[in-house]
Structures are given as C-alpha cells and as structure tokens.
Design a protein around this motif. Structure first.
Motif, PDB file in Angstrom:
ATOM      1  N   ARG A  60       0.807  -1.218   0.000  1.00 24.51           N
ATOM      2  CA  ARG A  60       0.000   0.000   0.000  1.00 24.51           C
ATOM      3  C   ARG A  60       0.839   1.265   0.000  1.00 24.51           C
ATOM      4  NH1 ARG A  60      -2.747   1.333   5.776  1.00 24.51           N
ATOM      5  NH2 ARG A  60      -3.100   3.250   4.629  1.00 24.51           N
ATOM      6  N   TYR A 111       2.622   2.581   2.709  1.00 25.87           N
ATOM      7  CA  TYR A 111       2.232   3.254   3.956  1.00 25.87           C
ATOM      8  C   TYR A 111       3.087   4.493   4.208  1.00 25.87           C
ATOM      9  CZ  TYR A 111       1.064   3.869   8.899  1.00 25.87           C
ATOM     10  OH  TYR A 111       0.633   4.385  10.097  1.00 25.87           O
ATOM     11  N   LYS A 112       2.427   5.605   4.523  1.00 28.27           N
ATOM     12  CA  LYS A 112       3.042   6.908   4.803  1.00 28.27           C
ATOM     13  C   LYS A 112       3.550   7.607   3.549  1.00 28.27           C
ATOM     14  CE  LYS A 112       2.997   7.144   9.456  1.00 28.27           C
ATOM     15  NZ  LYS A 112       2.524   8.284  10.261  1.00 28.27           N
ATOM     16  N   ARG A 154      -2.900   2.115  -2.961  1.00 28.08           N
ATOM     17  CA  ARG A 154      -3.805   1.896  -1.824  1.00 28.08           C
ATOM     18  C   ARG A 154      -4.721   0.709  -2.122  1.00 28.08           C
ATOM     19  NH1 ARG A 154      -0.373   5.200   0.603  1.00 28.08           N
ATOM     20  NH2 ARG A 154      -0.613   7.392   0.027  1.00 28.08           N
TER      21      ARG A 154
END
Length: 354
Positions: free
Chosen positions: A115, A117-118, A154
């Motif tokens: 995904r 992340y961040k 995502r």
C-alpha cells in the motif's frame, strides 16, 4: 546451532537488566527487557475503549459475511498474501523479501505490491531508481533495494493488475493486505510476533487485533516471528552484515568496521530489540528512539560524542540523502525459516496448475 543467533541476541543465558528506556542514554552493552505495552495488558483505558472495539469487531464480522476468498484464474498471475491479524511490527517485511528471493531462486519472477504506507503518492506507482521513501513509503524502498520490482497502490488489487500488465512477472507477493478483501490470493500467510502473541486479545483500539484470531485456522500457513514455546512454524531474524549507507560497502558482522562503540538511532515499531541485537554484538551505544516510520532530521543525528551512527535497514531508507555521512551504517538482517515456504507455495500452485 539450532537455537539461532537471533535468540542469543535477545539475551538468553545472560543477566537481563530491567529498566526504563529513556530517549537518550549512554550505556555499556546490556540487555533491555521489553516492558508491557498498552496493547499487552488490560487496564482501565483498555476497558473504556472496548465499545469502540466492539464496533470494529462488528464491521469485520459483516465484511466476513459478505466476502469470500477469491483465487486466480489460469490466465492470471498467482498472488501470495503475507499479512497479520494484529497490528504492530512483526518482521513481515523482511519475510516477504526472503520469500521473493527464494521464489526467484527456483525460477519465478516475483513482483512485490504493497500500500505504500506513509507515502504521499497518488494512484498506482511502479518504483524506479528515483523513488524515495517519502513518496512511496519506507517498506517499498526496502524491497526495491533488495532487487525486486515493486508497485504501490492503496488498492492492492489494482497494483496486482498493473504488475500483470506492465511487468515481466509470473507471481505477485503482497506485503500486507490480509484484510483487503478485493485482493485475490492463492496462498495466504499470517505472521504473529511470538513475544506479543496477540497481546491482550482485544480489538483495535483497546487491543492490537485487526482481525479475528480464528482467521489463523483458515489460512494456508501461520508463522510466528521468533521462536515460540510450542515450537510450531516460525522464522527468526539474524544479523547478516554491516552496510555503509554512503558507499554501500558491506562487511561481516565480526569485522566491526567502526569499532565497538557507536551512536544508534531507530524509528521502528520495536527499537529496543534492535538495541539489544547491537548490544549483544558487544557494541556500546548512546541511543535515540523515535516513532515508527520516523523521518530523521539533522538534530536527530547529533550526539555528544562523534562516532559511527547505526540504524536498521528500514531506518536507512528514511535518511535524507543530504544528511548521510560516511560513518553511517545499517545492520542487514537475514531470515532463518524452520519451514520450506517455497515448497508449500509451489506445491499448491502446481495442484491448481497456476
């Protein structure tokens, strides 16, 4: 030896010094005993949060009721999902990298999706040499630096579709995505930290669970990160080498290219374990701990004594290139498995002729 170097690094057979871990402290090599975290006990605040956890459990139950596991067709690349039932660090990222490496050894061309992340990207992004952690996330850079094609999105299902259409790949591994019901999967692996062992057993936010514990009975393989008391399937992380962040030069663990005293920074889920690993190698450290996925500033790397600065591989990808110094090193870890995951995966795919 069978016990594994990683467990030795956790201090077995040595006197453990139990103390609070301040943000900065000058120490001689010693072992830090992990304290119980908020999700490892049941206190007043955990109890007060239980109504919200009940709503979380209800949403999961509804999703489970209306979603069924999807598998690949003969015209689609097979997908391996590696995820976890509880939140928090559990060694999943290096495990995914090891699985990809082992599959490549037997002839597959793996691509890793996650995904990001961040990361501050939009849509679907395939990593390249210009990608950085702030854009696509530190875990994505970790995998790319290990030599694998990486796609972030995502929507993990969309990332898989992109990989199949645009990358010369014949198998996709999803780093996380267990709860992403739109993502098809042909082999599913759940990882849990052997020390936490599902914590207090409560759902987020009162506890660490983001899925039902019974989920492990429906998966293809359940693995503990770290040796466990029941001796079921597990993997361990062991120090492999020291890598200079500026030059890329790699040295054996026993070479101590920077000496036996250093400064240490870390922004991972369980930085105390990294400090223990370094301390057990006989290295005295002054250390600074930061939140997970922290991006380091110039002030973060300032210490009273000018010495080598040590960090994890995931920390290294979050270090701004302008701040990198010639005496910065990360500790590269390797994965030791007590189960042949590659054979389990290939056997199942061969049964379905994928």
């Amino acid at each position: 030896e069978q016990q594994g170097l990683y467990n030795k690094l956790q201090g077995k057979g040595q006197e453990k010094i139990e103390k609070e871990t301040p943000k900065i402290e000058k120490v001689l090599p010693e072992i830090y005993v992990e304290k119980l975290g908020f999700w490892d006990r049941v206190g007043i605040l955990n109890i007060l949060l239980m109504p919200i956890s009940l709503l979380y459990w209800l949403s999961i139950s509804i999703k489970d009721l209306f979603n069924r596991r999807q598998i690949s067709s003969v015209n689609e690349v097979p997908v391996i999902v590696v995820g976890n039932v509880s939140a928090g660090g559990n060694g999943k990222t290096p495990l995914v990298s090891q699985i990809a490496k082992d599959l490549r050894t037997v002839g597959y061309r793996p691509t890793i999706v996650l995904r990001g992340y961040k990361g501050n990207f939009n849509g679907t992004v395939e990593l390249n040499d210009d990608s950085d952690a702030k854009h696509v996330g530190d875990e994505a850079i970790f995998h790319y630096n290990r030599g694998f094609p990486v796609v972030v999105d995502r929507d993990r299902a969309r990332a898989v579709s992109y990989a199949q259409r645009n990358i010369n790949t014949d198998i996709v591994i999803s780093d996380d995505g267990l709860q992403h019901h739109g993502l098809r999967r042909d082999f599913e692996i759940i990882v849990e930290d052997s020390k936490r062992d599902f914590g207090n057993g409560l759902f987020i936010p009162a506890g660490p669970l983001r899925d039902k514990k019974e989920r492990i009975n429906k998966t293809d393989l359940f693995l503990y990160s770290g040796r466990n008391k029941d001796n079921v399937d597990f993997f361990e992380l062991e120090p492999a080498s020291w890598v200079n962040i500026k030059t890329g030069d790699e040295f054996e663990i026993e070479d101590y290219p920077f000496g036996t005293s250093a400064n240490l920074i870390s922004g991972i889920a369980k930085p105390e374990r990294f400090l223990n690993s370094v301390s057990n190698l006989g290295i005295a450290c002054e250390h600074k701990f930061f939140p997970d996925h922290h991006y380091f500033s110039e002030n973060d790397i300032k210490f009273d004594f000018k010495r080598a600065i040590l960090m994890t591989e995931k920390d290294a990808v979050r270090m701004d290139k302008k701040l990198i110094q010639k005496n910065m090193w990360f500790l590269k870890m390797k994965v030791k498995l007590n189960v042949n995951i590659t054979k389990l995966i290939t056997d199942k795919l061969n049964e379905r002729k994928l």
